[in-house]
Design a protein around this motif. Structure first.
Motif, PDB file in Angstrom:
ATOM      1  N   MET B  65       8.450  71.091  59.310  1.00 49.26           N
ATOM      2  CA  MET B  65       9.331  70.035  59.783  1.00 49.26           C
ATOM      3  C   MET B  65       9.514  68.937  58.744  1.00 49.26           C
ATOM      4  O   MET B  65      10.292  68.019  58.939  1.00 49.26           O
ATOM      5  N   GLY B  66       8.729  68.989  57.685  1.00 46.66           N
ATOM      6  CA  GLY B  66       8.809  67.915  56.694  1.00 46.66           C
ATOM      7  C   GLY B  66       8.144  66.644  57.166  1.00 46.66           C
ATOM      8  O   GLY B  66       8.419  65.563  56.644  1.00 46.66           O
ATOM      9  N   LYS B  96      19.166  71.202  61.795  1.00 45.38           N
ATOM     10  CA  LYS B  96      19.040  72.661  61.763  1.00 45.38           C
ATOM     11  C   LYS B  96      17.685  73.132  62.279  1.00 45.38           C
ATOM     12  O   LYS B  96      17.567  74.205  62.833  1.00 45.38           O
ATOM     13  N   ILE B  97      16.645  72.336  62.018  1.00 48.53           N
ATOM     14  CA  ILE B  97      15.296  72.734  62.415  1.00 48.53           C
ATOM     15  C   ILE B  97      14.758  71.706  63.399  1.00 48.53           C
ATOM     16  O   ILE B  97      14.660  70.531  63.073  1.00 48.53           O
ATOM     17  N   GLN B  98      14.449  72.133  64.584  1.00 48.48           N
ATOM     18  CA  GLN B  98      13.918  71.220  65.580  1.00 48.48           C
ATOM     19  C   GLN B  98      12.579  71.727  66.097  1.00 48.48           C
ATOM     20  O   GLN B  98      12.199  72.873  65.877  1.00 48.48           O
ATOM     21  N   GLU B 178      21.729  71.404  68.568  1.00 49.71           N
ATOM     22  CA  GLU B 178      22.112  72.777  68.260  1.00 49.71           C
ATOM     23  C   GLU B 178      21.445  73.291  66.982  1.00 49.71           C
ATOM     24  O   GLU B 178      22.098  73.618  65.997  1.00 49.71           O
ATOM     25  N   PRO B 179      20.116  73.353  67.007  1.00 49.64           N
ATOM     26  CA  PRO B 179      19.382  73.788  65.817  1.00 49.64           C
ATOM     27  C   PRO B 179      19.479  75.293  65.623  1.00 49.64           C
ATOM     28  O   PRO B 179      19.868  76.014  66.552  1.00 49.64           O
ATOM     29  N   ALA B 213      16.384  81.075  65.954  1.00 46.35           N
ATOM     30  CA  ALA B 213      15.131  81.658  65.493  1.00 46.35           C
ATOM     31  C   ALA B 213      14.000  80.767  65.990  1.00 46.35           C
ATOM     32  O   ALA B 213      14.119  79.556  65.995  1.00 46.35           O
ATOM     33  N   VAL B 214      12.926  81.408  66.457  1.00 45.15           N
ATOM     34  CA  VAL B 214      11.833  80.628  67.029  1.00 45.15           C
ATOM     35  C   VAL B 214      10.542  80.946  66.295  1.00 45.15           C
ATOM     36  O   VAL B 214      10.220  82.114  66.054  1.00 45.15           O
TER      37      VAL B 214
END
Lengths: 315, 328
Positions: B65-66, B96-98, B178-179, B213-214
């Motif tokens: 996640m940074g 994009k990434i949640q 909307e990741p 993607a999970v």
């Protein structure tokens, strides 16, 4: 003479009730001292606040006192039977009069109506109290938030700076600063405000640290929120209750400090506050009947204290 | 952009400074939270990251996640290196990434309403400046997350909801952006067993409807079985076995995976296996054991395990495990 004794007795009674009503005595004794802001469920905080508040005698009496004093201060010219600032000519017979129908609290050494002076005095005391507290809360709040939120070197610097201010005895320093500068109303406000922020800074910092480590702050960061957004939306709403409580405390402290300064003769000589009245009464020879002039400002003073202090007990 | 390189992690390491062991020591010690992790994630793929507490799963998710800076290694997303980004680039990437957090009781601000919570990401990113458009997106995210009808929940506070509903709120707040990748850090570990299945079903559904993607982080191998495409098993900051779900669950190769699998309760008493109970505590991640880091607890360790660190052995195209016993 008789009346004076009666007033002194009444005053004693008021002091006793004040002790009873004092939240620090009362609340701690029966364990009702509620530390509201730390409650985990903050959803309906006002309702919860009110539930505790309405059960506390001291809090309710404070709620009654505070508006009365504020009302007196705002509408002083209409309520006061005599204009305290008028330079009307007085005769010898007007000086040190005992309380009577026309002068409820008697007259002072200048033949002025003590009751009117009380009412006008409330203005200055409240103005100093609120403005000084405002300055303290802003400084303390900002420093506490910055120190708690950003941490690291800044926190160290700010908190050591706070510690330095915390260990300086406030009153002597105020006396020195006010003595060196002109004892004007503005100076007194600034001096009290600039010296009274330390506890606020510490309390706000600790609360900020506690809130910052909670998961929803991390989640906000993961969502992409910046520092400004996190502070205003996530930290501040949870620090606010404690800040409000702190503000009430600081107001009452500021009123007391102003009175102390005025009492030792460092008040603004052009204005009349409660402390100033004490000073005059003390310095200008209280003869037996003039005791009224000494005693009554203290009484009102207590009322100011009572009014602001227990409001904090509920919160 | 190849399909393989949607999210690619190479040699990722994160050491936390644990301070110097004594007052006059020269060197400080480090917690080896994540130690040389590599894997890749394909588009709309579900990968389960399994391991016991303290093995670095959560640190890995924070790195992705940074929210933590990696000590070494690279993370790339759609072929672009995203290991070190400035604030602005990082913020763009967050769309994009949640992430879904473990504890739904702590991860919602108690002073905000559900509507404010789910609306917040849109406000932060300045998406949909129009109020009605935002409302529309908030409602859609809520209904996708299973909070139906949305109107019932909009103006409630988190403390008025159950744990499962709160976790759905957290999911909705992640979905509203909307990741393309959803990091789920033990999303069900704080929930009742009956709610767990619902939440996992929800994630499985989202992966189909939204092509998300999970990365599903869990300590419970049993709960990932029917849901994950691939399973990665972590031990002490390293992936010890990775493969498709069937490969890992049916034919585990690493002794640690075997031990994990053997303790999953099986309803049918005739199918019960012999349980492998691991001896000893998880080693301290400050002093990682020499050689194979699993050898002090490994039931089948041989003498060489103490000295040499096992390489990753390729067992099939998709299946790798790090164990010296697999070297032929």
């Amino acid at each position: 003479m008789l009346i004076a004794v009666a007033v002194i007795f009444a005053n004693l009674l008021a002091d006793l009730t004040y002790n009873y009503l004092d939240p620090r005595v009362n609340g701690v004794a029966n364990g009702e001292h509620n530390t509201g802001p730390n409650h985990k469920t903050n959803g309906c905080s006002f309702l919860e606040f009110w539930q505790t508040f309405s059960k506390t005698v001291s809090a309710l009496s404070a709620l009654a006192c505070l508006p009365v004093i504020i009302f007196l201060a705002i509408f002083a010219p209409w309520i006061a039977p005599y204009d305290s600032s008028s330079s009307a000519v007085f005769q010898v017979g007007d000086i040190y009069n005992p309380p009577s129908a026309s002068h409820w609290f008697g007259t002072d050494d200048a033949g002025q109506d003590v009751f009117s002076n009380f009412i006008f005095g409330a203005r200055i005391s409240l103005i100093v109290g609120f403005f000084a507290a405002f300055i303290s809360i802003i400084i303390g709040g900002v420093l506490g938030l910055v120190a708690g939120f950003f941490g690291g070197r800044w926190e160290n610097f700010i908190m050591r700076f706070t510690d330095i201010f915390l260990v300086i005895p406030d009153l002597p320093l105020m006396v020195v600063i006010v003595a060196l500068t002109k004892p004007s109303l503005l100076n007194i406000i600034f001096v009290i405000g600039l010296l009274g922020w330390t506890t606020t800074a510490r309390v706000v910092r600790s609360q900020t640290l506690a809130v910052k480590s909670r998961k929803f702050v991390l989640r906000a960061r993961a969502v992409g929120a910046g520092n400004g957004h996190i502070i205003s939306r996530h930290i501040l709403p949870l620090v606010m209750p404690i800040l409000v409580v702190q503000a009430v405390l600081v107001v009452s402290l500021a009123i007391l400090n102003e009175s102390a300064l005025s009492f030792i003769g460092l008040g603004d000589p052009t204005t009349l506050s409660w402390g100033q009245m004490l000073n005059y009464a003390f310095g200008r020879g209280p003869c037996p009947l003039g005791m009224v002039g000494v005693v009554l400002p203290r009484d009102r003073h207590c009322m100011g204290g009572v009014g602001v202090d227990p409001a904090r007990a509920g919160a | 952009m190849s399909k393989e390189n949607f999210l690619e992690v190479r040699g990722l390491k994160k050491y936390f400074d644990a301070g110097r062991p004594a007052l006059f020591s020269r060197e400080s010690r480090f917690v080896h939270a994540v130690d040389d992790v590599s894997f890749n994630l394909r588009r709309s793929e579900v990968i389960a990251l399994v391991g016991e507490s303290g093995c670095g799963k959560s640190t890995l998710s924070l790195l992705l996640m940074g929210l933590e800076e990696p000590t070494e290694g690279t993370i790339s997303f759609e072929g672009r290196d995203i290991t070190h980004l400035n604030d602005k680039e990082r913020k763009g990437l967050r769309r994009k990434i949640q992430m879904i957090f473990q504890d739904p009781y702590e991860s919602l601000n108690p002073t905000q309403t559900i509507e404010e919570i789910i609306n917040e990401p849109l406000l932060v990113h300045g998406i949909a400046p129009d109020k009605s458009e935002r409302d529309e997106r908030v409602k859609k995210a809520m209904e996708d997350a299973g909070l139906k009808p949305a109107e019932v929940y909009l103006y409630r506070f988190p403390h008025e909801l159950s744990g499962g509903q709160r976790q759905r709120v957290v999911i909705a707040a992640a979905l509203v952006l909307e990741p393309e990748i959803l990091l789920a850090d033990e999303p069900v570990s704080m929930l009742d067993v009956s709610i767990r299945a619902e939440i996992i079903n929800l994630l499985a559904e989202l992966r189909i409807t939204r092509q998300i993607a999970v990365i599903f982080i869990t300590h419970d191998l049993g709960s990932v079985g029917f849901f994950a495409d691939r399973v990665a098993v972590m031990y002490l900051g390293r992936i010890v076995e990775i493969g498709t779900m069937l490969e890992v669950l049916e034919k585990p190769q690493h002794p640690y995976t075997k031990a994990l699998l053997s303790v999953i309760p099986v309803p049918n008493p005739r199918l019960r296996r012999e349980r492998i109970i691991l001896q000893g505590e998880t080693p301290n991640p400050i002093d990682v054991p020499s050689g194979c880091r699993f050898h002090p607890r490994c039931p089948v360790a041989i003498s060489t395990c103490k000295h040499s660190d096992p390489p990753s052995i390729t067992l099939s195209k998709t299946h790798q495990a790090s164990c010296l016993l697999l070297v032929k």
